[in-house]
Design an enzyme around this catalytic site. Structure first.
Site, PDB file in Angstrom:
ATOM      1  CG  ASP A 480      39.998  40.656  39.033  1.00  0.00           C
ATOM      2  OD1 ASP A 480      40.626  39.584  38.910  1.00  0.00           O
ATOM      3  OD2 ASP A 480      38.776  40.704  39.276  1.00  0.00           O
ATOM      4  CG  ASP A 550      36.103  34.713  41.519  1.00  0.00           C
ATOM      5  OD1 ASP A 550      36.526  35.625  42.256  1.00  0.00           O
ATOM      6  OD2 ASP A 550      36.067  34.805  40.285  1.00  0.00           O
TER       7      ASP A 550
HETATM    8  C1  GLA Z   1      36.800  38.383  39.160  1.00  0.00           C
HETATM    9  C2  GLA Z   1      37.164  38.532  40.636  1.00  0.00           C
HETATM   10  C3  GLA Z   1      35.935  38.859  41.426  1.00  0.00           C
HETATM   11  C4  GLA Z   1      35.302  40.122  40.890  1.00  0.00           C
HETATM   12  C5  GLA Z   1      35.027  39.983  39.411  1.00  0.00           C
HETATM   13  C6  GLA Z   1      34.593  41.298  38.815  1.00  0.00           C
HETATM   14  O1  GLA Z   1      36.039  37.266  38.951  1.00  0.00           O
HETATM   15  O2  GLA Z   1      37.776  37.390  41.112  1.00  0.00           O
HETATM   16  O3  GLA Z   1      36.237  38.987  42.779  1.00  0.00           O
HETATM   17  O4  GLA Z   1      36.168  41.197  41.135  1.00  0.00           O
HETATM   18  O5  GLA Z   1      36.177  39.545  38.693  1.00  0.00           O
HETATM   19  O6  GLA Z   1      34.375  41.203  37.454  1.00  0.00           O
END
Ligand code: GLA
Length: 746
Positions: A480, A550
C-alpha cells in the site's frame, strides 16, 4: 514485423501487419516524424511528408533557406529554443547557462528483440523474434551529451515502445537535464478528441473526452505517484470513434511517479503529443560517466475503436509487462479483513472470518493494516514491521500457520514507503523522511514519506520485510501507499541534485520491489495506493494486480472498472464484494449485483463473513463456484466494453475466449426505468456463422440459440418493454439489476 532502413532517404519504417511508424533523419540531423497509423506499403519513400513551406514570422535553421522551420516540422525528439516554439521533449541546461542544444544524428542500429531498461519497468520479449528494435544515437558536439532513442515494434500487436537514454561521456563537464520526455509524436491535423482517465480517491479513472483545441491540453501528476487524479495515459481519436470502429491512438507511460501527458495543437493545426516524466520539479545532473534512462512510453494505434486499442494494451501488458509465475495463472479468490474489522481485530476474530471463508470456497486470507507495532489506529507504527503480539500472540508465523491449517493461503499488507512519527524507525532516523530543512512538513493520514531515494532506507525496509516473509509462509503481499509526496528534498543529496529526488524516489520503490521479487519469486504482489492512486503500467511489472479503488460500492465500481479497462487487463483489476449498506456510500445493493461486478476482476470478499446470515453465505458459495468455473475465461479472455456507465445508463461488457467458442457477458443497470422501450445489447467478438447457445446464469432454461451474426448485429434482449405495473410485467425489474450470460458454441 520488421524495421526497414532506406539509406538514400535516411528513412526508418517500423511496421507489422497492422501499423506503420515512419521517421527519418532530417537535414538538420535531427529525427523527423513522417507517419504513424495503419500499415503502409514498405519499400517506398515517405519523405514527401516532411512538409516545409516559406512563412513569415517564423525561424529557419539554414541561411538562404526559407523552408526548414522547426516550429512547423513534425519531429520525434524536439529540443528547446532553436526555432521550435512548441513544448520540447528535451532541454539541457549547460555550464554556461545556455539551454540550447544541438543533438544530431551519429549512427543507428537495428536488431531483433528488445533490451531491458536499467532500473525501470518495461515491456519485454521472451524470444527475439517477438519484436525488432531501432536505436538512434544523437550527439551534441558542444557539450558532448549523447542521446539514444530506442524504438521497439512488436510482432503481434499495433504497439511501438519508446524511451530515451542520455549519456555524458567521461572527461566532459556535467549537464543538467531539465526535460527528458519518453515520447513525442507530432500528428497531422487537429481533428482529434482527447480521452483521459481522471478522478480522485474512491472515484478513480472516469472516462473524460473532449475535442482538442488550439493550445495546450494536458494532464499529469506532481504528487510523486501516478495518482488517482489522472492516469498516465491519453488517447486521441478521430471524431465519431466508438468502442468498435474508428481510429484511436493510445499513449501510455510505464511509470509510477510524476508524469505529463499532453496534446498541443498549434495555430497551424498540427498536434504534438508529449508523454514522460513531468518536467516540473525535475532536473537531473548528468555527470561525466553517468546515464539517465527515461521511462518507457507505449504508443498504440488501432482502427477498431477504443476496444481495439484496449485489447492491444491488455495483451501486451498482461503477457509482456507483467512477469513471474502469477502472470498466466488465474488469481486466487481472497478474503481481506480491512472493511470487516479495520484495526479492531485479534487472532480469534480473524480466524472466525477465515473459517467461514474456507467454507464458502475462498482460497486466500489477507491480513490488512493493523498487525504491526502498536497500530490500533492510523497515528502510529508505520515503519516498525514487527507483529503486535497482543493482537497476534503467535506473531505472523503463528497466524499464518493457523490460517493454512484451515486450508487457505495467507497474505499480508505492508505500507513500506511510510512512517509515523510515533515509531521506532522515525525516532531512530528522523532525517529519513522527505522534508525540506527548516520548513514544516505536511502530513497525510498522520504519516510521512520515507526518502526512498536513499539506498539505506531501501535496505532497511528490505531487511524488515524479508524477515517477516522469511519467518512465515506468505503467498501474497498487498503493498500500500497512502499519501502523496510533499516538501520533496533529500537530506542525502547535494543542492544540485534535489531535482532528482522525485525520480530517485520511484527508482527506490522499484528497487525494493525487485529485491523482494528476487528473494520471494512466488509471492503474488498486489499494489495499492489508497485504492487506485498508483494503478499504472510501472507497477504491473512488479505487481500483476492492483487494488482498483477504496470504493467497493458495486454501482460506483462499474465506472471505475469500465475506465480502468481502457488500458489495464481484467486480471490486473482488484475487485471485491463488500458489505451492504456499502461502507463508502451507505448504498444498499443486492449481493448478486455486487458479485456480478466483482467477478470482472481478480475477485474476492472484504466484509465480516462471520456476521452474515447463512443465505448470504450460500449465495457467496455459488458466486465462488461460478468464478472458479469461468475465471480463466474472464481474466485471460478478450475483453470488450459494450455499454458505458458514463453515457448509456447501463453498463455492459464481455469476454471471449481465444477460439471464439465461449463468452461471458455482464449487464448492469443501476436505476430501473418505467414504461421503457425494448432494449437490445449487441455483442462483439463472436464468429458470425457459428451458432451459440445462450444461457442467463442463475435462470432456469436456455435463453436461446443464435448465430454470432444475430448476437452482434441484433443483440441480446435486455429490456422487454414491461411497463412497470406488477400484474402487467412479463418480468419484474428493479433498481440494481445485473445479469451474467454464458455463451457457448453449439
Ligand atoms: C488504504 C487501502 C485499503 C486499506 C487501508 C488500510 O486505504 O486502499 O485497502 O488497506 O489503506 O489502512
Amino acid at each position: 514485423m520488421a524495421i526497414e532502413y532506406k539509406k538514400d532517404d535516411r528513412q526508418f519504417h517500423l511496421y507489422n501487419r497492422d501499423i506503420s511508424y515512419v521517421i527519418s533523419i532530417m537535414q538538420n540531423e535531427q529525427v523527423g516524424q513522417l507517419y504513424f497509423g495503419a500499415r503502409l506499403p514498405i519499400n517506398r519513400s515517405y519523405t514527401y511528408l516532411l512538409e516545409t513551406a516559406p512563412r513569415y514570422m517564423t525561424s529557419y535553421s539554414f541561411e538562404g533557406d526559407w523552408a526548414f522551420s522547426p516550429e512547423h516540422i513534425r519531429q520525434e525528439y524536439p529540443a528547446y529554443g532553436a526555432g521550435d516554439y512548441r513544448q520540447p521533449a528535451v532541454e539541457l541546461l549547460q555550464e554556461n547557462g545556455s539551454r540550447i542544444s544541438g543533438l544530431r544524428y551519429v549512427s543507428h542500429r537495428i536488431f531483433s528483440g528488445k533490451p531491458t531498461l536499467e532500473g525501470l519497468p518495461a515491456t519485454y520479449v521472451e524470444e527475439d523474434d517477438e519484436a525488432d528494435s531501432l536505436e538512434i544515437c544523437l550527439k551534441d558536439d558542444l557539450c558532448q551529451t549523447e542521446l539514444y532513442l530506442l524504438y521497439t515494434i512488436f510482432a503481434g500487436c499495433g504497439a511501438v515502445a519508446r524511451s530515451a537514454r542520455f549519456v555524458q561521456p567521461q572527461g566532459t563537464t556535467p549537464v543538467m537535464v531539465d526535460t527528458a520526455m519518453s515520447l513525442c509524436v507530432d500528428l497531422p491535423g487537429r481533428d482529434y478528441e482527447m480521452v483521459q482517465l481522471s478522478g480522485a480517491w474512491a472515484r478513480e479513472r472516469s472516462v473524460i473526452t473532449r475535442p482538442l483545441q488550439q493550445g495546450i491540453q494536458s494532464i499529469g501528476s506532481r504528487r510523486g505517484i501516478s495518482s488517482a487524479n489522472h492516469n498516465p495515459f491519453l488517447a486521441l481519436t478521430r471524431p465519431g470513434c466508438t468502442e468498435h470502429v474508428g481510429q484511436v491512438y493510445g499513449f501510455s507511460l510505464v511509470y509510477s511517479g510524476n508524469f505529463l501527458a499532453q496534446a498541443e495543437v498549434t495555430t497551424h493545426d498540427e498536434t504534438r503529443v508529449l508523454l514522460g516524466i513531468h518536467p516540473d520539479g525535475f532536473c537531473w545532473q548528468l555527470a561525466p560517466g553517468q546515464t539517465l534512462q527515461t521511462p518507457e512510453a507505449v504508443a498504440v494505434f488501432s482502427s477498431n475503436g477504443y476496444n481495439g486499442m484496449s485489447q492491444i494494451y491488455h495483451r501486451l501488458y498482461q503477457n509482456r509487462l507483467c512477469r513471474g509465475p502469477w502472470r498466466d495463472k488465474p488469481r486466487p479468490i481472497l478474503i481481506n479483513n480491512w472493511e470487516a474489522t479495520y484495526f479492531g481485530f485479534d487472532e480469534e476474530k480473524l480466524l472466525a472470518i477465515a473459517q467461514k471463508a474456507k467454507q464458502i470456497g475462498v482460497e486466500l486470507f489477507v491480513l490488512d493494516d493493523g498487525w504491526f507495532g502498536k497500530r490500533d489506529d492510523d497515528t502510529t507504527s508505520l515503519g516498525d514491521w514487527q507483529a503486535n503480539l497482543e493482537k497476534l500472540p503467535g506473531g505472523i508465523a503463528g497466524l499464518a500457520k493457523r490460517v493454512q491449517a484451515l486450508g487457505l493461503d495467507f497474505g499480508l499488507w505492508f505500507e513500506p514507503e511510510m512512517v509515523n512519527k510515533d515509531s521506532e524507525l522515525y525516532r531512530a532516523h528522523p532525517d529519513w523522511v522527505l522534508h525540506t530543512p527548516q520548513r514544516p512538513m505536511c502530513h497525510g493520514r498522520n504519516q510521512y514519506v520515507l526518502d526512498m531515494a536513499r539506498p539505506e532506507v531501501v535496505e532497511c525496509l528490505y531487511t524488515q520485510m524479508a524477515a517477516v516473509l522469511d519467518g512465515a509462509s506468505v503467498s501474497y503481499v498487498k503493498w500500500d501507499m497512502n499519501r502523496c509526496l510533499t516538501e520533496v528534498y533529500s537530506a542525502a543529496l547535494p543542492p544540485q541534485r534535489q531535482g532528482e529526488v522525485f525520480h530517485r524516489y520511484v527508482l527506490g520503490v522499484y528497487a525494493l520491489y525487485q529485491r523482494l521479487l528476487d528473494r520471494f519469486p512466488d509471492i503474488l504482489f498486489e499494489s495499492c495506493a489508497s485504492g487506485g492512486a498508483r494503478f499504472d503500467p510501472g507497477m504491473l511489472y512488479y505487481a500483476p494486480q492492483a487494488w482498483a479503488s477504496d470504493d467497493t460500492d458495486a454501482a460506483q465500481r462499474l465506472e471505475i472498472q469500465y475506465g480502468t479497462s481502457f488500458v489495464y487487463p481484467v486480471s490486473s483489476i482488484g475487485a471485491h464484494v463488500s458489505a451492504s449498506p456499502n461502507e463508502q456510500l451507505g448504498r444498499v445493493s443486492p449481493l448478486k449485483m455486487r458479485g456480478d461486478v466483482a467477478v470482472f476482476g481478480t475477485f474476492g470478499y472484504e466484509l465480516d463473513l462471520a456476521k452474515l446470515p447463512p443465505e448470504d453465505l450460500a449465495e457467496m458459495a455459488q458466486q465462488i463456484t461460478l468464478m472458479k468455473q469461468y475465471r480463466q475465461l474472464i481474466q485471460f479472455g478478450r475483453f470488450y466494453r459494450l455499454a458505458s456507465p458514463f453515457v448509456d445508463g447501463v453498463t455492459a461488457w464481455m469476454v471471449v475466449n481465444g477460439e471464439q467458442t465461449e463468452a461471458l457477458v455482464g449487464w448492469y443497470r443501476v436505476l430501473n426505468a418505467v414504461n421503457a422501450p425494448f432494449s437490445r445489447l449487441p455483442l462483439a467478438g463472436l464468429l458470425p456463422d457459428v451458432e451459440y447457445v445462450v444461457e442467463e446464469l442463475g435462470q432456469p432454461g436456455e435463453y436461446g440459440a443464435f448465430t454470432g451474426r444475430e448476437l452482434t448485429q441484433i443483440g441480446l434482449l435486455t429490456g422487454d418493454g414491461s411497463c412497470g405495473i406488477p400484474h402487467m410485467a412479463k418480468q419484474r425489474t428493479t433498481d440494481f439489476m445485473s445479469r451474467l450470460y454464458h455463451i457457448v458454441k453449439k
